[in-house]
Design a protein around this motif. Structure first.
Motif, mmCIF file in Angstrom:
data_model
loop_
_atom_site.group_PDB
_atom_site.id
_atom_site.type_symbol
_atom_site.label_atom_id
_atom_site.label_comp_id
_atom_site.label_asym_id
_atom_site.label_seq_id
_atom_site.Cartn_x
_atom_site.Cartn_y
_atom_site.Cartn_z
ATOM 1 N N PHE A 30 0.831 -1.209 0.000
ATOM 2 C CA PHE A 30 0.000 0.000 0.000
ATOM 3 C C PHE A 30 0.863 1.256 0.000
ATOM 4 C CE2 PHE A 30 -3.486 -2.752 1.835
ATOM 5 C CZ PHE A 30 -4.325 -2.629 0.738
ATOM 6 N N GLN A 31 1.983 1.224 0.699
ATOM 7 C CA GLN A 31 2.883 2.376 0.688
ATOM 8 C C GLN A 31 3.365 2.678 -0.736
ATOM 9 O OE1 GLN A 31 5.760 1.097 3.684
ATOM 10 N NE2 GLN A 31 5.170 2.868 4.921
ATOM 11 N N LYS A 32 3.629 1.650 -1.508
ATOM 12 C CA LYS A 32 4.078 1.837 -2.890
ATOM 13 C C LYS A 32 2.999 2.513 -3.730
ATOM 14 C CE LYS A 32 7.081 -2.189 -2.667
ATOM 15 N NZ LYS A 32 7.223 -3.605 -3.014
ATOM 16 N N GLU A 33 1.733 2.376 -3.306
ATOM 17 C CA GLU A 33 0.607 3.001 -4.008
ATOM 18 C C GLU A 33 0.311 4.404 -3.474
ATOM 19 O OE1 GLU A 33 -2.784 0.403 -3.819
ATOM 20 O OE2 GLU A 33 -1.593 -1.337 -4.429
ATOM 21 N N GLY A 34 1.119 4.880 -2.527
ATOM 22 C CA GLY A 34 0.956 6.236 -2.014
ATOM 23 C C GLY A 34 0.254 6.360 -0.673
ATOM 24 N N TYR A 35 -0.068 5.245 -0.038
ATOM 25 C CA TYR A 35 -0.719 5.311 1.272
ATOM 26 C C TYR A 35 0.310 5.644 2.347
ATOM 27 C CZ TYR A 35 -4.982 3.361 -0.662
ATOM 28 O OH TYR A 35 -6.116 3.173 -1.401
ATOM 29 N N MET A 36 -0.112 6.482 3.283
ATOM 30 C CA MET A 36 0.692 6.857 4.434
ATOM 31 C C MET A 36 0.089 6.187 5.668
ATOM 32 S SD MET A 36 2.882 8.944 3.061
ATOM 33 C CE MET A 36 3.620 9.702 4.488
ATOM 34 N N PHE A 37 0.929 5.668 6.548
ATOM 35 C CA PHE A 37 0.484 5.026 7.781
ATOM 36 C C PHE A 37 1.043 5.792 8.975
ATOM 37 C CE2 PHE A 37 0.130 1.770 4.625
ATOM 38 C CZ PHE A 37 -0.977 1.037 5.001
ATOM 39 N N TYR A 38 0.220 5.949 9.998
ATOM 40 C CA TYR A 38 0.615 6.647 11.222
ATOM 41 C C TYR A 38 0.139 5.875 12.440
ATOM 42 C CZ TYR A 38 1.764 11.029 8.826
ATOM 43 O OH TYR A 38 2.340 11.996 8.031
ATOM 44 N N ILE A 39 0.900 6.015 13.518
ATOM 45 C CA ILE A 39 0.500 5.510 14.828
ATOM 46 C C ILE A 39 0.072 6.704 15.664
ATOM 47 C CG2 ILE A 39 1.292 4.394 16.958
ATOM 48 C CD1 ILE A 39 3.400 2.926 15.181
ATOM 49 N N MET A 40 -1.062 6.575 16.333
ATOM 50 C CA MET A 40 -1.511 7.577 17.288
ATOM 51 C C MET A 40 -0.920 7.165 18.632
ATOM 52 S SD MET A 40 -5.442 7.887 15.953
ATOM 53 C CE MET A 40 -5.676 6.113 15.832
ATOM 54 N N LYS A 41 -0.221 8.100 19.270
ATOM 55 C CA LYS A 41 0.563 7.746 20.450
ATOM 56 C C LYS A 41 0.370 8.792 21.540
ATOM 57 C CE LYS A 41 5.285 6.428 21.546
ATOM 58 N NZ LYS A 41 6.628 6.261 21.074
#
Length: 173
Positions: free
Chosen positions: A55-66
């Motif tokens: 998914f990252q290769k398709e432009g998705y960004m992932f985040y952790i809420m901390k």
């Protein structure tokens, strides 16, 4: 929420933390909505380390809420032509109802506005009533329904919801 921060998950280590959060949150929340077999299938297909790297290769960004040393949840989005597509927003059961989703929407609204996007769009399972209500409180409106075959004999039966960036930003202030 005081002390809330958003940590980009762009390394194998941070994506593995997202994967662990996904398995914990999904197994707590979704079996009563979609059944354990579909939960297992969707976790492997959409939230495994390999899936997230694709998914990252398709432009998705992932985040952790901390908050301090605690992981509270995670989210993922992708910027498209005129909108920010919210792919995932999941808060751990121990931290729901504390304004974390609202603060996360504020964060994403600022990103969308900076990038010149006009709306935030998401899909939510039509039986996930608590999440639907939370999104509606933030100004999201149901704009359509979609039933998507995701393989393995499973479908996603969702509402598509959308909110104008200006409306979202004014709500989350």
């Amino acid at each position: 929420m005081d002390g809330l921060s958003f940590v980009i998950a762009d390394t194998e280590e941070t994506l593995e933390a997202v994967e662990r959060l996904a398995y914990e949150i999904w197994n707590e929340h979704f079996p009563s909505i979609i059944g354990q077999a579909q939960v297992d299938y969707m976790l492997e297909k959409f939230s495994s380390l390999a899936a997230m790297q694709n998914f990252q290769k398709e432009g998705y960004m992932f985040y952790i809420m901390k908050s301090e040393s605690h992981h509270l949840g995670y989210f993922s989005y992708k910027l498209e032509k005129k909108m920010l597509i919210l792919s995932k927003l999941y808060v751990h059961a121990d931290h729901r109802g504390k304004g974390i989703a609202r603060e996360t929407m504020k964060f994403m609204g600022a990103i969308a506005k900076k990038e010149g996007k006009l709306t935030v769009r998401l899909t939510v399972n039509r039986d996930n009533l608590g999440s639907i209500q939370a999104y509606e409180k933030m100004g999201f409106e149901k704009i359509s329904e979609v039933v998507m075959d995701i393989g393995g004999g499973f479908v996603m039966d969702d509402f598509v919801m959308s909110v104008a960036i200006d409306k979202l930003i004014s709500f989350t202030k």
